[in-house]
Design a protein around this motif. Structure first.
Motif: not given
Length: 128
Positions: A53-57, A103-106, A77-80
């Protein structure tokens, strides 16, 4: 008693506990600032069943006391999740700005998921 699911459950529970511990440790002394998403690194992640699956850092910038930092997120994340160029909340610890986090991914979510996944493993290891 089956040892393999018990080991798996212990690993999942330990990973979940570490994620929650790291979240609390980092956020205890973190300072919130505004950062800006510069771009995303895209790559393919392969799961255990060989599904790709494509993931985005995200790569974001943060300016503290006139010094600009460009940071590659440790979370993918799996999307931007945040559009490129948009400002977003960033958490950092003074003196360690290079390890800032979005902060969003924490959050607790991933740690709780690992702990929840350990419960069926413990059940099957003990009672099946």
């Amino acid at each position: 008693m089956n040892i393999i699911p018990l080991i798996g459950g212990a690993v999942f529970a330990a990973v979940g506990a570490y994620i929650i511990y790291d979240y609390q440790r980092f956020n205890k002394n973190a300072t919130k600032a505004k950062g800006r998403i510069l771009r995303y690194d895209e790559y393919y992640s392969r799961s255990t069943n060989n599904y790709k699956s494509k993931v985005f850092r995200p790569i974001f910038e943060l300016t503290i006391k006139g010094k600009r930092y460009e940071i590659k997120s440790k979370t993918s994340f799996h999307s931007k999740v945040i559009p490129v160029g948009q400002n977003t909340d960033v958490l950092y610890q003074q003196g360690d700005e290079e390890n800032a986090r979005l902060a969003k991914g924490n959050g607790y979510g991933l740690g709780l998921l690992f702990i929840a996944l350990s419960i069926p493993a413990f059940y099957f290891g003990m009672f099946r």
